[in-house]
Design a protein around this motif. Structure first.
Motif, PDB file in Angstrom:
ATOM      1  N   ALA A  27     -54.141 -14.398  44.526  1.00 18.35           N
ATOM      2  CA  ALA A  27     -52.821 -14.974  44.784  1.00 18.35           C
ATOM      3  C   ALA A  27     -52.684 -16.358  44.172  1.00 18.35           C
ATOM      4  O   ALA A  27     -51.628 -16.710  43.629  1.00 18.35           O
ATOM      5  CB  ALA A  27     -52.560 -15.029  46.285  1.00 18.35           C
ATOM      6  N   LYS A  31     -49.870 -17.352  41.376  1.00 23.69           N
ATOM      7  CA  LYS A  31     -48.956 -18.482  41.549  1.00 23.69           C
ATOM      8  C   LYS A  31     -49.078 -19.448  40.383  1.00 23.69           C
ATOM      9  O   LYS A  31     -48.072 -19.960  39.866  1.00 23.69           O
ATOM     10  CB  LYS A  31     -49.252 -19.196  42.863  1.00 23.69           C
ATOM     11  CG  LYS A  31     -48.292 -20.359  43.142  1.00 23.69           C
ATOM     12  CD  LYS A  31     -48.591 -21.021  44.475  1.00 23.69           C
ATOM     13  CE  LYS A  31     -47.612 -22.160  44.761  1.00 23.69           C
ATOM     14  NZ  LYS A  31     -47.893 -22.807  46.066  1.00 23.69           N
ATOM     15  N   TYR A  50     -52.321  -9.460  50.044  1.00 19.84           N
ATOM     16  CA  TYR A  50     -51.108  -9.794  50.801  1.00 19.84           C
ATOM     17  C   TYR A  50     -51.296 -11.087  51.585  1.00 19.84           C
ATOM     18  O   TYR A  50     -50.399 -11.938  51.636  1.00 19.84           O
ATOM     19  CB  TYR A  50     -50.735  -8.664  51.759  1.00 19.84           C
ATOM     20  CG  TYR A  50     -50.484  -7.322  51.116  1.00 19.84           C
ATOM     21  CD1 TYR A  50     -50.131  -7.210  49.777  1.00 19.84           C
ATOM     22  CD2 TYR A  50     -50.601  -6.152  51.858  1.00 19.84           C
ATOM     23  CE1 TYR A  50     -49.901  -5.980  49.196  1.00 19.84           C
ATOM     24  CE2 TYR A  50     -50.368  -4.912  51.291  1.00 19.84           C
ATOM     25  CZ  TYR A  50     -50.024  -4.830  49.958  1.00 19.84           C
ATOM     26  OH  TYR A  50     -49.792  -3.602  49.375  1.00 19.84           O
ATOM     27  N   CYS A  53     -50.957 -13.862  49.180  1.00 21.96           N
ATOM     28  CA  CYS A  53     -49.573 -14.067  48.735  1.00 21.96           C
ATOM     29  C   CYS A  53     -48.749 -14.779  49.798  1.00 21.96           C
ATOM     30  O   CYS A  53     -47.914 -15.645  49.483  1.00 21.96           O
ATOM     31  CB  CYS A  53     -48.934 -12.728  48.378  1.00 21.96           C
ATOM     32  SG  CYS A  53     -49.527 -12.031  46.820  1.00 21.96           S
ATOM     33  N   ILE A  58     -45.737 -16.262  47.718  1.00 20.83           N
ATOM     34  CA  ILE A  58     -45.333 -15.197  46.792  1.00 20.83           C
ATOM     35  C   ILE A  58     -44.713 -14.072  47.606  1.00 20.83           C
ATOM     36  O   ILE A  58     -45.320 -13.576  48.567  1.00 20.83           O
ATOM     37  CB  ILE A  58     -46.537 -14.680  45.989  1.00 20.83           C
ATOM     38  CG1 ILE A  58     -47.115 -15.803  45.122  1.00 20.83           C
ATOM     39  CG2 ILE A  58     -46.149 -13.482  45.133  1.00 20.83           C
ATOM     40  CD1 ILE A  58     -48.418 -15.437  44.424  1.00 20.83           C
TER      41      ILE A  58
END
Length: 367
Positions: A27, A31, A50, A53, A58
């Motif tokens: 992540a 980004k 996840y 994120c 995100i």
């Protein structure tokens, strides 16, 4: 396998050290590359991405099928310059194959991240275990297994670099479950930053090709009686719209487009043509093909006037000379090249290309 490849969770950590997981590292790299959304459908192998994120802000776009995730990431890449889909192991990844193949043919820079069963269980029959990397290799610019958590950021950097090398395209990273969930000391993670050459405004870098050939082609276009140019998808990749407008007016020649180059010149543009392409190619004495392969759409190069001088320009050297010999070949950024041609020649100052333009305009009006 355990003796050959030590998982990050097996590495003794410094007491009290801040730890970070493979998914969180993914992540952070997304980004850093400007990704604001990922397209995905939940699967146990990829859940840790996840979490990362959410930490990085995100947005997770939850779709109903991995086909949707892959095609959405492809579309996102075409609009923004980079897209990402995250899919689970086995059928999750195989469902994304068509989206990857589509992105590959369209030169679209999307990153597909696929999970897999733990690396420690390699060839033991883990949940949804498949050799995804081998499947993705023929339809991507880069495909690789990530073998340790501490190399996740490095492997993402390699993937991004290869995806943007020459003409862009998709990349694939297979991250096994134990690598994704594995943890390493956060301060020791190195996030590559200046790992690929970037151009202005997120576009491809300027690279010109041989300047002597640029000068020769500019002179050839100015001296020709019936020059014609066709621009393909790379016109958009190179953000070459304004440069092509300048090029068309400077050399006073007809411009045709295909693929994602559609819309480069407005419908009412004085040098933009469409229906008269066959007439143009049949009668041209110089044909410039820029950023489009000589594939089935072009009759593999066999429909071009055999007496015409052929100029091929492309970001990918493999497209220069494929299916058809050329008289002049250039590998580079289309925007950079056409701007350099305008600087190298005074263009069609005598308007001697006007009769050819009128003939093509009349042909279009009859269509």
């Amino acid at each position: 396998m355990e003796t050959a490849i030590a998982n990050a969770t097996d590495i003794k950590a410094t007491p009290g050290a801040e730890m970070i997981s493979g998914g969180q590292i993914v992540a952070k790299m997304l980004k850093q590359e400007g990704i604001r959304h990922i397209f995905t459908i939940s699967g146990g192998h990829i859940v840790d991405i996840y979490n990362g994120c959410i930490d990085e802000g995100i947005e997770i776009i939850d779709v109903r099928h991995e086909q949707v995730a892959a095609h959405a990431a492809d579309a996102y890449a075409r609009i923004t310059g980079l897209g990402c889909a995250v899919v689970t192991a086995g059928p999750g990844t195989t469902d994304a194959v068509t989206g990857m193949a589509n992105a590959f043919r369209a030169e679209s820079p999307m990153l597909l991240i696929g999970g897999n069963s733990p690396l420690k269980q390699y060839r033991m029959g883990g949940l949804q275990e498949l050799r995804h990397t081998e499947m993705m290799t023929p339809i991507s610019k880069f495909a690789s297994l990530v073998m340790t958590t501490d190399r996740v950021a490095e492997m993402m950097g390699i993937a991004f670099r290869e995806m943007y090398n020459g003409a862009p395209g998709p990349g694939f990273l297979e991250i096994p479950h134990d690598i994704m969930d594995g943890k390493v000391e956060a301060p020791k993670v190195r996030y590559p930053k200046n790992f690929r050459v970037r151009g202005a405004e997120a576009g491809p870098p300027d690279f010109l090709g041989d300047p002597h050939i640029v000068d020769e082609v500019a002179d050839l276009l100015a001296r020709a009686e019936r020059p014609v140019a066709l621009f393909g998808t790379q016109a958009r990749t190179c953000r070459a719209h304004d440069s092509i407008d300048r090029f068309a007016r400077h050399f006073n020649l007809p411009i045709y487009v295909n693929g994602a180059a559609r819309g480069t010149l407005g419908r009412s543009h004085s040098h933009g043509f469409m229906q008269s392409r066959k007439t143009a190619f049949d009668n041209a004495d110089v044909i410039l093909l820029a950023g489009t392969p000589l594939d089935f759409r072009m009759g593999y190069g066999r429909r071009l006037n055999p007496k015409a001088k052929i100029v091929i320009m492309d970001m990918d050297y493999r497209n220069v000379g494929n299916n058809r010999d050329f008289d002049f070949g250039l590998v580079g950024n289309l925007r950079t090249i056409v701007n350099a041609m305008c600087e190298a020649s005074s263009g069609d100052t005598a308007n001697k290309h006007d009769p050819f333009l009128r003939m093509l305009r009349e042909d279009e009006e009859r269509s």
